[in-house]
Design a protein around this motif. Structure first.
Motif, PDB file in Angstrom:
ATOM      1  N   LEU A   1       0.902  -1.224  -0.014  1.00 37.12           N
ATOM      2  CA  LEU A   1      -0.045  -0.006  -0.188  1.00 37.12           C
ATOM      3  C   LEU A   1       0.711   1.324   0.012  1.00 37.12           C
ATOM      4  O   LEU A   1       0.228   2.468  -0.149  1.00 37.12           O
ATOM      5  N   SER A   2       2.121   1.057   0.215  1.00 36.33           N
ATOM      6  CA  SER A   2       3.064   2.303   0.142  1.00 36.33           C
ATOM      7  C   SER A   2       3.370   2.903  -1.010  1.00 36.33           C
ATOM      8  O   SER A   2       4.492   3.238  -1.142  1.00 36.33           O
ATOM      9  N   ASN A   3       2.622   2.936  -1.853  1.00 35.88           N
ATOM     10  CA  ASN A   3       2.761   3.672  -3.386  1.00 35.88           C
ATOM     11  C   ASN A   3       1.513   4.051  -3.939  1.00 35.88           C
ATOM     12  O   ASN A   3       0.630   3.878  -3.945  1.00 35.88           O
ATOM     13  N   ALA A   4       1.789   5.396  -4.308  1.00 38.37           N
ATOM     14  CA  ALA A   4       0.483   6.281  -4.832  1.00 38.37           C
ATOM     15  C   ALA A   4      -0.193   5.603  -5.978  1.00 38.37           C
ATOM     16  O   ALA A   4      -1.476   5.704  -6.093  1.00 38.37           O
TER      17      ALA A   4
ATOM     18  N   LEU B   1      -2.293   2.950  -4.597  1.00 40.25           N
ATOM     19  CA  LEU B   1      -3.451   3.424  -4.009  1.00 40.25           C
ATOM     20  C   LEU B   1      -4.609   3.984  -5.099  1.00 40.25           C
ATOM     21  O   LEU B   1      -5.791   3.805  -4.791  1.00 40.25           O
TER      22      LEU B   1
ATOM     23  N   ILE C   1      -6.616   1.148  -6.354  1.00 32.97           N
ATOM     24  CA  ILE C   1      -7.561   0.431  -5.391  1.00 32.97           C
ATOM     25  C   ILE C   1      -8.680   1.457  -5.446  1.00 32.97           C
ATOM     26  O   ILE C   1      -9.871   0.982  -5.602  1.00 32.97           O
ATOM     27  N   ARG C   2      -8.384   2.948  -5.505  1.00 29.17           N
ATOM     28  CA  ARG C   2      -9.524   3.693  -5.441  1.00 29.17           C
ATOM     29  C   ARG C   2     -10.240   3.576  -6.761  1.00 29.17           C
ATOM     30  O   ARG C   2     -11.620   3.560  -6.475  1.00 29.17           O
TER      31      ARG C   2
ATOM     32  N   VAL D   1     -12.334   0.445  -6.492  1.00 32.23           N
ATOM     33  CA  VAL D   1     -13.605   0.975  -5.447  1.00 32.23           C
ATOM     34  C   VAL D   1     -14.747   1.430  -6.223  1.00 32.23           C
ATOM     35  O   VAL D   1     -15.858   1.330  -6.159  1.00 32.23           O
ATOM     36  N   GLU D   2     -14.362   2.572  -6.998  1.00 33.56           N
ATOM     37  CA  GLU D   2     -15.458   3.524  -7.613  1.00 33.56           C
ATOM     38  C   GLU D   2     -16.270   2.845  -8.811  1.00 33.56           C
ATOM     39  O   GLU D   2     -17.231   2.997  -8.717  1.00 33.56           O
TER      40      GLU D   2
ATOM     41  N   PHE E   1     -12.100  -6.553  -0.838  1.00 36.13           N
ATOM     42  CA  PHE E   1     -12.093  -5.757   0.421  1.00 36.13           C
ATOM     43  C   PHE E   1     -11.352  -6.616   1.709  1.00 36.13           C
ATOM     44  O   PHE E   1     -10.954  -6.107   2.655  1.00 36.13           O
TER      45      PHE E   1
ATOM     46  N   ILE F   1      -7.940  -5.721   3.133  1.00 36.85           N
ATOM     47  CA  ILE F   1      -7.780  -4.410   3.534  1.00 36.85           C
ATOM     48  C   ILE F   1      -8.532  -4.415   5.055  1.00 36.85           C
ATOM     49  O   ILE F   1      -8.190  -3.851   6.095  1.00 36.85           O
ATOM     50  N   GLY F   2      -9.614  -5.318   5.219  1.00 39.17           N
ATOM     51  CA  GLY F   2     -10.175  -5.493   6.266  1.00 39.17           C
ATOM     52  C   GLY F   2      -9.446  -6.102   7.316  1.00 39.17           C
ATOM     53  O   GLY F   2      -9.198  -5.749   8.512  1.00 39.17           O
TER      54      GLY F   2
ATOM     55  N   ILE G   1      -6.764  -3.556   8.604  1.00 42.92           N
ATOM     56  CA  ILE G   1      -7.534  -2.526   9.685  1.00 42.92           C
ATOM     57  C   ILE G   1      -7.480  -3.393  10.828  1.00 42.92           C
ATOM     58  O   ILE G   1      -7.201  -2.914  11.970  1.00 42.92           O
TER      59      ILE G   1
ATOM     60  N   ALA H   1     -21.675   7.772  10.075  1.00 43.49           N
ATOM     61  CA  ALA H   1     -22.263   7.879   8.663  1.00 43.49           C
ATOM     62  C   ALA H   1     -22.909   6.352   8.357  1.00 43.49           C
ATOM     63  O   ALA H   1     -22.814   6.315   7.261  1.00 43.49           O
ATOM     64  N   GLY H   2     -23.003   5.726   9.096  1.00 45.57           N
ATOM     65  CA  GLY H   2     -23.623   4.187   8.850  1.00 45.57           C
ATOM     66  C   GLY H   2     -24.976   4.369   8.535  1.00 45.57           C
ATOM     67  O   GLY H   2     -25.771   3.107   8.145  1.00 45.57           O
TER      68      GLY H   2
END
Lengths: 107, 107
Positions: A13-16, A19, A22-23, A26-27, A77, A80-81, A84, A106-107
């Motif tokens: 994950l340490s690379n733009a 990321l 992933i973004r 997700v979208e 996901f 990532i879960g 976390i 915001a759930g």
DNA sequence: TACATATTTCAAGAATCATTGAAATGAAAG
DNA sequence: CTTTCATTTCAATGATTCTTGAAATATGTA
């Protein structure tokens, strides 16, 4: 998850660029996206995108499936879960301040 | 938090020694620990420990305060919280599967 | 089969990161 | 002011990661 494994995942994950991948996935949602479309979207050459897509799917953040000439990548996901959970429970022992930062807003 | 910044923070977490430092400081609690004690606990030489302690405190995961001859390091949960928020909200857009993995269990 | 499209692999080089041990710095005590 | 203790800095080296562009592979089409 053990710390060594978590360290490797954090490295992924340490690379733009990664990321951004992933973004983007997700979208786009559960349909996923082809390697070429991902490369265009994040502004990377095909080989560079492939390098990062490989790192992400090796680590388990993405799944891939061939669809005709393309490879279709989807977000998963789960890892990532797990990461976390590692941060919250293993690393920080369920610290309350930390739990507040990501619980049910915001759930 | 922007992706580039998050990438740097993930890079700081992508090392088993540094995760051990965080773990040790979480366990010892708010009193913190001296650099030397941390080095002994994680099994690293003084200079190696110092290298990793510097990376962690530069990134904001730790604070340090001189106490007589020692440097006392303490965990700061804030950055970890920001990172988790980045993963959940920015990166994964509040995906429900992901929220479940870290919400209010054993709270 | 020949050709086009989509992606991956590879080698070379650049950049970043980690380790080591010695030297330097900072702080307290004799 | 010298010595001791605690930590950091530094230079050298090794290891890992990233980028680039060319070549290779895989799939589909004429």
């Amino acid at each position: 998850m053990i710390a060594e494994e978590a360290a490797v995942l954090f490295g992924v994950l340490s690379n733009a660029d990664r990321l951004s991948v992933i973004r983007a996935l997700v979208e786009v949602g559960p349909d996923g996206m082809s390697a070429g479309d991902i490369a265009r979207q994040i502004g990377a050459s095909p080989s560079r995108a492939s390098f990062h897509l490989n790192a992400l799917s090796e680590a388990g953040f993405l799944t891939k499936e061939r669809q005709s000439r393309s490879q279709n990548y989807r977000i998963d996901f789960n890892k990532i879960g797990q990461l976390i959970t590692f941060l919250m429970d293993d690393c920080c022992k369920g610290n309350a301040e930390l739990r507040n930062c990501c619980s049910m807003r915001a759930g």
